[in-house]
Design a protein around this motif. Structure first.
Motif, PDB file in Angstrom:
ATOM      1  N   SER A 213      46.566  19.167  52.119  1.00 16.75           N
ATOM      2  CA  SER A 213      46.253  17.896  52.772  1.00 16.75           C
ATOM      3  C   SER A 213      46.387  18.046  54.274  1.00 16.75           C
ATOM      4  O   SER A 213      47.097  18.934  54.771  1.00 16.75           O
ATOM      5  CB  SER A 213      47.197  16.789  52.283  1.00 16.75           C
ATOM      6  N   ASN A 215      47.866  15.890  56.169  1.00 13.68           N
ATOM      7  CA  ASN A 215      49.240  15.509  56.520  1.00 13.68           C
ATOM      8  C   ASN A 215      50.197  16.684  56.353  1.00 13.68           C
ATOM      9  O   ASN A 215      51.091  16.890  57.181  1.00 13.68           O
ATOM     10  CB  ASN A 215      49.701  14.330  55.665  1.00 13.68           C
ATOM     11  N   THR A 228      52.054  18.012  67.477  1.00 18.34           N
ATOM     12  CA  THR A 228      50.897  17.934  66.604  1.00 18.34           C
ATOM     13  C   THR A 228      49.814  18.900  67.066  1.00 18.34           C
ATOM     14  O   THR A 228      49.829  19.375  68.208  1.00 18.34           O
ATOM     15  CB  THR A 228      50.318  16.510  66.587  1.00 18.34           C
ATOM     16  N   ASP A 248      45.274  13.220  64.702  1.00 16.45           N
ATOM     17  CA  ASP A 248      46.449  13.826  64.051  1.00 16.45           C
ATOM     18  C   ASP A 248      47.744  13.123  64.393  1.00 16.45           C
ATOM     19  O   ASP A 248      48.811  13.687  64.184  1.00 16.45           O
ATOM     20  CB  ASP A 248      46.545  15.313  64.424  1.00 16.45           C
TER      21      ASP A 248
END
Length: 249
Positions: A213, A215, A228, A248
């Motif tokens: 994923s 995430n 990030t 993100d």
């Protein structure tokens, strides 16, 4: 036992509580390992890598029972560091020789300009990733470099090469200083940087390098790089094509 638990088991119950330095600090661990936590990211430092800690960045540390730590400090007013966050870098033979020679000399003053120039030039855009040396781990590493999204576990790779998962995991740990899953995660993150810099969306990059994923990819990226993917690339490659595409945060 998880890889994190194995790492924790290797660390002694001593270290440094959160603190800051007025000087830039470079940490090198020629023997054993330490884990430095700064701004929510954990940095595992051992023979193949070093760590820049910019002045003023709060951090804590845990030390392995056999860890030998070399810490060099540099005046922040006189030395311009190319990093604003704690940054792991790949060591070179020259950098190792100069650090060890200075340690043997017993000089405890602030680091000299020549040493700072050597260390500041070390590459910090990739995570340190030692290559396995024996036949089977090296073959697995090469396969994963070509196909980082390959989901096979250490046990499944071991069956391909007619060895045991214990032997394969032990070889990765002894030859690279990293557990198999941590080595694979670092490989995937390193390979993702070029894809991001070409303007690919985070979700597409995550899938191509093997994360299930977006995430999960962002969390792993933040844990290893301290920020990030978008923030990292904005800092290292300002004005690139990713600026308007990354989602993100």
């Amino acid at each position: 036992m998880t890889d994190t638990a194995l790492l924790d088991a290797d660390l002694a119950e001593w270290g440094h509580d959160p603190h800051t330095h007025e000087e830039h600090q470079f940490l090198y661990v020629p023997l054993g390992r330490i884990v430095v936590t700064a701004e929510g990211a954990e940095h595992v430092i051992e023979g193949a890598s070093g760590l820049w800690m910019p002045a003023g960045v709060e951090h804590s540390a845990r030390f392995g029972p056999d860890a030998l730590v070399i810490a060099e400090e540099f005046d922040a007013g006189e030395n311009r560091l190319p990093y604003r966050a704690a940054t792991a870098v790949e060591m070179t033979p020259l950098a190792r020789r100069r650090l060890l020679a200075r340690a043997r000399s017993g000089d405890e003053g602030l680091g000299c300009p020549e040493l700072f120039a050597t260390l500041a030039a070390l590459r910090g855009s990739r995570l340190p990733l030692p290559e396995p040396q024996s036949r089977i781990p090296r073959a697995v590493a090469r396969e994963l470099t070509v196909q980082p999204a390959d989901p096979r576990t250490a046990a499944e790779w071991a069956s391909v090469f007619f060895t045991s998962s214990t032997s394969l995991r032990r070889a990765f740990r002894s030859e690279t200083g990293l557990a198999f899953t941590e080595w694979r995660t670092r490989l995937r993150l390193n390979l993702s940087l070029d894809l991001l810099a070409k303007g690919n969306l985070v979700g597409a990059v995550a899938a191509r390098v093997g994360f299930t994923s977006a995430n999960g990819y962002i969390l792993a990226f933040r844990r290893h790089f301290g920020e990030t993917p978008g923030a990292y690339l904005a800092r290292h490659c300002p004005g690139g094509p990713f600026d308007v595409q990354l989602q993100d945060s």
